[in-house]
Design a protein around this motif. Structure first.
Motif, PDB file in Angstrom:
ATOM      1  N   HIS A   1       0.875  -1.177  -0.031  1.00  0.00           N
ATOM      2  CA  HIS A   1       0.239   0.028   0.050  1.00  0.00           C
ATOM      3  C   HIS A   1       0.834   1.234  -0.162  1.00  0.00           C
ATOM      4  N   PRO A   2       1.662   1.572  -1.172  1.00  0.00           N
ATOM      5  CA  PRO A   2       2.644   2.523  -1.076  1.00  0.00           C
ATOM      6  C   PRO A   2       1.940   3.915  -1.318  1.00  0.00           C
ATOM      7  N   GLU A   3       2.524   5.069  -0.409  1.00  0.00           N
ATOM      8  CA  GLU A   3       2.232   6.172  -0.533  1.00  0.00           C
ATOM      9  C   GLU A   3       2.232   6.760  -1.968  1.00  0.00           C
ATOM     10  N   SER A   4       0.842   7.398  -2.331  1.00  0.00           N
ATOM     11  CA  SER A   4       0.997   8.068  -3.685  1.00  0.00           C
ATOM     12  C   SER A   4       1.714   9.254  -3.675  1.00  0.00           C
ATOM     13  N   GLY A   5       2.167   9.883  -4.856  1.00  0.00           N
ATOM     14  CA  GLY A   5       2.833  11.140  -4.975  1.00  0.00           C
ATOM     15  C   GLY A   5       3.744  11.335  -6.063  1.00  0.00           C
ATOM     16  N   GLY A   6       4.703  12.074  -6.087  1.00  0.00           N
ATOM     17  CA  GLY A   6       5.884  12.178  -7.213  1.00  0.00           C
ATOM     18  C   GLY A   6       7.009  11.893  -6.752  1.00  0.00           C
ATOM     19  N   ALA A   7       7.365  11.694  -5.519  1.00  0.00           N
ATOM     20  CA  ALA A   7       8.752  11.654  -5.012  1.00  0.00           C
ATOM     21  C   ALA A   7       9.480  10.423  -5.742  1.00  0.00           C
ATOM     22  N   LEU A   8      10.763  10.678  -6.388  1.00  0.00           N
ATOM     23  CA  LEU A   8      11.404   9.664  -6.980  1.00  0.00           C
ATOM     24  C   LEU A   8      12.709   9.397  -6.168  1.00  0.00           C
ATOM     25  N   TYR A   9      13.111  10.424  -5.121  1.00  0.00           N
ATOM     26  CA  TYR A   9      14.245  10.565  -4.367  1.00  0.00           C
ATOM     27  C   TYR A   9      14.134  10.778  -3.100  1.00  0.00           C
ATOM     28  N   PHE A  10      15.084  10.417  -2.256  1.00  0.00           N
ATOM     29  CA  PHE A  10      15.241  10.653  -0.582  1.00  0.00           C
ATOM     30  C   PHE A  10      16.506  10.582  -0.439  1.00  0.00           C
ATOM     31  N   VAL A  11      16.859  11.363   0.885  1.00  0.00           N
ATOM     32  CA  VAL A  11      18.168  11.609   1.370  1.00  0.00           C
ATOM     33  C   VAL A  11      17.889  11.712   2.978  1.00  0.00           C
ATOM     34  N   ALA A  12      18.865  10.932   3.496  1.00  0.00           N
ATOM     35  CA  ALA A  12      18.848  11.054   5.064  1.00  0.00           C
ATOM     36  C   ALA A  12      19.209  12.273   5.340  1.00  0.00           C
ATOM     37  N   LYS A  13      18.547  12.746   6.494  1.00  0.00           N
ATOM     38  CA  LYS A  13      18.619  13.980   6.844  1.00  0.00           C
ATOM     39  C   LYS A  13      19.594  13.714   8.311  1.00  0.00           C
ATOM     40  N   GLY A  14      19.852  12.499   8.557  1.00  0.00           N
ATOM     41  CA  GLY A  14      20.970  12.444   9.583  1.00  0.00           C
ATOM     42  C   GLY A  14      20.301  12.154  11.205  1.00  0.00           C
TER      43      GLY A  14
ATOM     44  N   VAL B   1      20.542  17.194  -0.612  1.00  0.00           N
ATOM     45  CA  VAL B   1      21.854  16.292  -0.502  1.00  0.00           C
ATOM     46  C   VAL B   1      22.786  17.323   0.020  1.00  0.00           C
ATOM     47  N   ALA B   2      23.081  18.393  -0.715  1.00  0.00           N
ATOM     48  CA  ALA B   2      23.806  19.390  -0.218  1.00  0.00           C
ATOM     49  C   ALA B   2      23.559  20.179   1.049  1.00  0.00           C
ATOM     50  N   ARG B   3      22.003  20.256   1.493  1.00  0.00           N
ATOM     51  CA  ARG B   3      21.886  20.695   2.672  1.00  0.00           C
ATOM     52  C   ARG B   3      21.960  19.795   3.846  1.00  0.00           C
ATOM     53  N   PHE B   4      21.528  18.469   3.667  1.00  0.00           N
ATOM     54  CA  PHE B   4      21.619  17.666   4.925  1.00  0.00           C
ATOM     55  C   PHE B   4      22.915  16.809   4.905  1.00  0.00           C
ATOM     56  N   GLN B   5      23.820  16.528   3.838  1.00  0.00           N
ATOM     57  CA  GLN B   5      24.850  15.882   3.924  1.00  0.00           C
ATOM     58  C   GLN B   5      25.939  16.627   4.417  1.00  0.00           C
TER      59      GLN B   5
ATOM     60  N   ASN C   1      27.671  10.086  -1.107  1.00  0.00           N
ATOM     61  CA  ASN C   1      26.503   9.160  -0.560  1.00  0.00           C
ATOM     62  C   ASN C   1      25.861   8.401  -1.915  1.00  0.00           C
ATOM     63  N   PRO C   2      25.803   7.010  -1.971  1.00  0.00           N
ATOM     64  CA  PRO C   2      25.365   6.549  -3.075  1.00  0.00           C
ATOM     65  C   PRO C   2      23.996   6.843  -3.230  1.00  0.00           C
ATOM     66  N   THR C   3      23.129   7.315  -2.533  1.00  0.00           N
ATOM     67  CA  THR C   3      21.610   7.849  -2.751  1.00  0.00           C
ATOM     68  C   THR C   3      21.578   8.893  -3.254  1.00  0.00           C
ATOM     69  N   GLN C   4      22.579   9.800  -3.362  1.00  0.00           N
ATOM     70  CA  GLN C   4      22.629  11.021  -4.015  1.00  0.00           C
ATOM     71  C   GLN C   4      22.526  11.180  -5.506  1.00  0.00           C
ATOM     72  N   LYS C   5      23.051  10.008  -5.980  1.00  0.00           N
ATOM     73  CA  LYS C   5      23.104   9.979  -7.565  1.00  0.00           C
ATOM     74  C   LYS C   5      22.225   9.225  -8.221  1.00  0.00           C
ATOM     75  N   ASP C   6      21.595   9.545  -9.563  1.00  0.00           N
ATOM     76  CA  ASP C   6      20.981   8.807 -10.299  1.00  0.00           C
ATOM     77  C   ASP C   6      21.707   8.145 -11.285  1.00  0.00           C
ATOM     78  N   THR C   7      21.773   6.883 -11.307  1.00  0.00           N
ATOM     79  CA  THR C   7      22.681   6.300 -12.117  1.00  0.00           C
ATOM     80  C   THR C   7      21.919   5.557 -13.376  1.00  0.00           C
ATOM     81  N   ARG C   8      20.665   5.976 -13.748  1.00  0.00           N
ATOM     82  CA  ARG C   8      20.040   5.599 -14.631  1.00  0.00           C
ATOM     83  C   ARG C   8      20.908   5.189 -16.014  1.00  0.00           C
TER      84      ARG C   8
END
Length: 360
Positions: free
Chosen positions: A298-311, A328-332, A353-360
């Protein structure tokens, strides 16, 4: 005549004495049931399978728990309790009556222990928890998911199939028996959740849901974020984007993981490196709880495709790569905790941070 008279009187006196002895004996037997056993502090009593009632009585005497074994045997016989004693481990406490002690053993009210398997841990970690419990019998020789799978009659890997929960058990229970119970529970939970799944999910089977749920479980330490995390991964799968999630890389590294992910680790081809493979990894990477399974279905609907840890355990979600890079620049800038579930510490030859990049 006088002799006969004395003989009759003597017999009457003997009969009276016997009757009085029987009466007072019966009174003592009856009273004993209400009297407390001789304990000043709690003690455990183990009744082994096949033990006779006499053997139980003898042990109680030897340990100073009772001091009237004959009366207790008579009491148990009169109340038809002696043949109904059940094997097990019992807790005897000060103030417990003789009758209460017997009824406890007849009812089988044995001591109950518990062990907790925590969401997000692996099969190997679960086995370590079970085998460290002093009251569980260790029978497992191996803890890898494949060996456990063969014991549970699971095809492939047991990873993901062990339901995390608190399990009650009694003395003599083995580590394998707990895993068997946890496996049955997971099958039931997954079947229930799969039957009530949302429409149009990019998942072909309940097992794929279990895989995704394990990733969701590992990616966040904040429970309320599970549906949002699941939403990001669901949309990525629907769009053909790679998942690019650190926990899968870590799982694929196995014992090589020492707290950080290096650039070389991200470039290495493994079935679990979601920076290199499309879609889901071949198996779950941990054992998810019901909440993570529900979120995956039951995933949440929306448009987010990325997330980054705030710490702080939570994440910043973004719909575009530009927004994500800004987050990423803000929280990392903040130093991240090494034990944060979805954010490994970085080393000098790591990507930022591996999750920063989009390697499509």
């Amino acid at each position: 005549m006088r002799v006969m008279k004395h003989l009759v009187v003597g017999m009457l006196l003997i009969g009276l004495i016997v009757a009085l002895a029987a009466y007072f004996g019966q009174s003592k037997v009856t009273t004993l049931g209400k009297e407390s056993i001789l304990l000043t502090e709690p003690q455990q009593l183990l009744v082994k399978p096949g033990s006779s009632f006499r053997a139980v009585i003898e042990e109680l005497v030897e340990r100073g728990i009772i001091d009237q074994p004959l009366l207790l045997r008579l009491y148990a016989r009169q109340h038809k309790l002696s043949q109904r004693i059940q094997a097990g481990e019992y807790l005897l406490e000060p103030g417990l009556s003789h009758d209460g002690m017997l009824q406890m053993m007849v009812d089988g009210r044995v001591i109950s222990y518990q062990v907790t398997l925590v969401e997000g841990q692996t099969v190997k970690e679960f086995v370590a928890v079970l085998q460290s419990h002093p009251q569980l019998v260790t029978t497992l020789e191996h803890s890898d998911p494949q060996s456990i799978a063969s014991l549970l009659n699971i095809t492939g890997s047991a990873e993901g199939w062990i339901y995390p929960d608190t399990y009650q058990f009694t003395r003599g229970t083995s580590d394998l028996q707990i895993l068997q119970r946890a496996y049955r529970t997971m099958k039931t939970v997954l079947e229930q959740e799969w039957a009530e799944r949302a429409d149009k999910l990019p998942l072909q089977s309940a097992y794929e849901a279990l895989i995704l749920a394990s990733i969701v479980e590992k990616e966040t330490g904040v429970a309320v974020e599970r549906p949002a995390i699941a939403g990001v991964f669901t949309r990525r799968l629907q769009k053909g984007m790679r998942l690019q999630t650190d926990p899968t890389v870590i799982y694929g590294m196995g014992d090589r993981y020492k707290g950080n992910i290096r650039r070389a680790d991200l470039l290495q081809e493994t079935p679990y490196n979601t920076y290199r493979i499309n879609g889901l990894p071949p198996t779950p990477i941990a054992n998810p709880g019901r909440a993570a399974i529900h979120a995956a279905l039951h995933p949440e609907s929306g448009g987010a495709l990325y997330f980054v840890a705030k710490g702080d355990g939570s994440h910043q979600f973004s719909a575009t790569l530009q927004q994500h890079n800004s987050a990423v620049a803000r929280f990392q800038r903040h130093q991240r905790r090494q034990n944060y579930r979805s954010s490994p510490a970085v080393s000098s030859d790591s990507v930022v941070n591996p999750t920063q990049k989009d390697t499509r």
